[in-house]
Write a protein that holds these residues in place. Structure first.
Motif, short mmCIF file in Angstrom:
data_model
loop_
_atom_site.label_atom_id
_atom_site.label_comp_id
_atom_site.label_asym_id
_atom_site.label_seq_id
_atom_site.Cartn_x
_atom_site.Cartn_y
_atom_site.Cartn_z
N GLY A 115 -1.69 -33.89 0.51
CA GLY A 115 -3.00 -33.41 1.15
C GLY A 115 -3.69 -34.61 1.96
N ALA A 116 -3.91 -35.65 1.46
CA ALA A 116 -4.53 -36.86 1.85
C ALA A 116 -3.84 -37.17 3.27
N LYS A 117 -2.52 -37.10 3.16
CA LYS A 117 -1.93 -37.58 4.66
C LYS A 117 -2.23 -36.64 5.52
N TYR A 118 -2.25 -35.21 5.45
CA TYR A 118 -2.67 -34.56 6.35
C TYR A 118 -4.13 -34.83 7.00
N ILE A 119 -4.83 -34.97 5.92
CA ILE A 119 -6.34 -35.30 6.27
C ILE A 119 -6.44 -36.28 7.17
N VAL A 120 -6.06 -37.17 6.71
CA VAL A 120 -5.87 -38.49 7.60
C VAL A 120 -5.29 -38.43 9.02
N ALA A 121 -4.28 -37.57 8.95
CA ALA A 121 -3.54 -37.46 10.44
C ALA A 121 -4.68 -36.68 11.05
N VAL A 122 -5.06 -35.54 10.63
CA VAL A 122 -6.08 -34.82 11.46
C VAL A 122 -7.14 -35.90 12.07
N GLY A 123 -8.04 -36.72 11.09
CA GLY A 123 -8.78 -37.59 11.40
C GLY A 123 -8.36 -38.33 12.22
N PHE A 124 -7.26 -38.93 12.25
CA PHE A 124 -6.72 -39.81 13.22
C PHE A 124 -6.66 -39.31 14.83
N THR A 125 -6.15 -37.93 14.80
CA THR A 125 -5.94 -37.18 15.83
C THR A 125 -7.55 -37.10 16.75
N LEU A 126 -8.34 -36.69 15.95
CA LEU A 126 -9.83 -36.43 16.38
C LEU A 126 -10.41 -37.68 16.82
N PHE A 127 -10.08 -38.72 16.26
CA PHE A 127 -10.45 -40.08 16.66
C PHE A 127 -9.82 -40.54 18.08
N ILE A 128 -8.66 -40.13 18.05
CA ILE A 128 -7.97 -40.45 19.37
C ILE A 128 -8.43 -39.78 20.61
N ILE A 129 -8.67 -38.26 20.51
CA ILE A 129 -9.42 -37.60 21.37
C ILE A 129 -10.89 -37.90 21.81
N THR A 130 -11.57 -38.21 20.73
CA THR A 130 -12.81 -38.85 21.02
C THR A 130 -12.87 -40.18 21.70
N PHE A 131 -11.98 -41.27 21.37
CA PHE A 131 -11.76 -42.37 22.25
C PHE A 131 -11.34 -42.21 23.65
N MET A 132 -10.54 -41.20 23.85
CA MET A 132 -10.31 -40.80 25.29
C MET A 132 -11.37 -40.24 26.05
N LEU A 133 -12.21 -39.57 25.45
CA LEU A 133 -13.35 -38.86 26.17
C LEU A 133 -14.36 -39.74 26.25
N LEU A 134 -14.61 -40.71 25.57
CA LEU A 134 -15.49 -41.72 25.67
C LEU A 134 -15.33 -42.91 26.51
N SER A 135 -13.98 -43.32 26.28
CA SER A 135 -13.62 -44.69 27.12
C SER A 135 -13.35 -44.10 28.74
N SER A 136 -12.50 -42.72 28.96
CA SER A 136 -12.21 -42.56 30.18
C SER A 136 -13.53 -42.12 31.08
N SER A 137 -14.67 -41.61 30.14
CA SER A 137 -15.90 -41.23 30.91
C SER A 137 -16.48 -42.23 31.38
N ALA A 138 -16.64 -43.34 30.62
CA ALA A 138 -17.37 -44.56 30.76
C ALA A 138 -16.68 -45.38 31.99
N LEU A 139 -15.56 -45.33 32.05
CA LEU A 139 -14.89 -46.19 33.06
C LEU A 139 -14.86 -45.07 34.42
N ALA A 140 -14.61 -43.94 34.32
CA ALA A 140 -14.64 -43.04 35.60
C ALA A 140 -16.02 -43.02 36.23
N TYR A 141 -16.89 -42.73 35.54
CA TYR A 141 -18.29 -42.67 36.14
C TYR A 141 -18.55 -44.11 36.66
N SER A 142 -18.20 -45.25 36.02
CA SER A 142 -18.66 -46.45 36.43
C SER A 142 -18.07 -46.89 37.66
#
Length: 276
Positions: A115-142
């Protein structure tokens, strides 16, 4: 459970491939930016030359919003493949190193362990998507600034800059649901297959087949709502003039339901396995 989850987070943070995954996502973004910077204007001028004679566009069409939409298209294959490789490794690395036997010889519940493996997998996935949104937004708009968004989905759809960013944020959120499904699939595959290379091949095959079946029309509306490959492009709904919110909520709810089902199957299968 909290101790197990934290231990998984620490292990994931110490693995070099975690940072390779982040680097790969960022590299994909950079390649999109570079291509758009040098060739984007030319392509847009060819496609929209006749329309510019009849319509007024506020700002340049090659802007940060268009770049973010292009980045979102990485959700078809590149990003889910990276996510599936990393999340499956959360378990396959344990099988490879033999640490899974050592851990389970202690007073550790097998259900809590997986269960801990699944929870961390979910957390990592959400982190990747958040990283994509923030990094791409910052670069794209700048680099490209803001402006109206033009998207071709059966027809040309135009969105003012403020509305475009709102739709892009919703699309990232919907895309995150699809990525969560893929991450759960990868961990469940790892439970059954155990070997890293074979799990990666199975994950890639699953991803390819899903994308191929995406265009399959079952002819029945309700069937399309429950056929999981048809749900993977729900994020695209935010780039039609009228957003079909009912379909968006239903599709994402069904996809989350499939994720919970696959997690339950994975936990059940792991608990039944003889970890010798």
């Amino acid at each position: 459970m909290k101790t197990l989850v934290w231990a998984e987070v620490v292990k994931l943070a110490k693995q070099s491939k975690t940072y390779y995954a982040l680097g790969a996502v960022f590299l994909i973004e950079c390649l999109i930016f570079i291509t758009a910077y040098y060739q984007g204007s030319t392509i847009l001028d060819v496609l929209l030359d006749s329309l510019k004679q009849s319509f007024y566009f506020e700002g340049t069409l090659l802007n940060g919003n268009l770049i973010l939409y292009i980045v979102l298209n990485g959700l078809w294959f590149n990003v889910p493949l990276i996510i599936m490789i990393i999340t499956s490794g959360i378990l396959t690395d344990e099988y490879k190193d033999g640490t899974i036997q050592t851990t389970l010889l202690q007073a550790v519940n097998k259900g809590s362990f997986i269960g801990a493996k699944y929870i961390v997998a979910v957390g990592f996935t959400l982190f990747i998507i958040t990283f994509m949104l923030l990094s791409s937004s910052a670069l794209a708009y700048s680099i490209f600034g803001k402006g109206d968004l033009v998207v071709y989905l059966q027809t040309l759809n135009f969105f003012p800059a403020a509305d475009a960013f709102r739709r892009i944020c919703w699309a990232f959120a919907s895309g995150a649901v699809a990525m969560l499904f893929y991450s759960v699939v990868s961990v469940t595959l790892a439970v059954w297959i155990k070997e890293a290379a074979k799990t990666w091949i199975a994950a890639a095959l699953f991803l390819i087949i899903t994308n191929l079946l995406l265009k399959l029309d079952l002819g029945i509306t309700i069937a399309n709502h429950f056929f999981f490959p048809k749900l993977m492009d729900t994020w695209q709904a935010f780039f039609y003039n009228e957003i079909d919110w009912s379909s968006v909520w239903i599709n994402n709810a069904v996809l989350l339901g499939y994720g919970v089902l696959l997690t339950s199957i994975g936990v059940w299968a792991f608990r039944k396995q003889d970890i010798g």
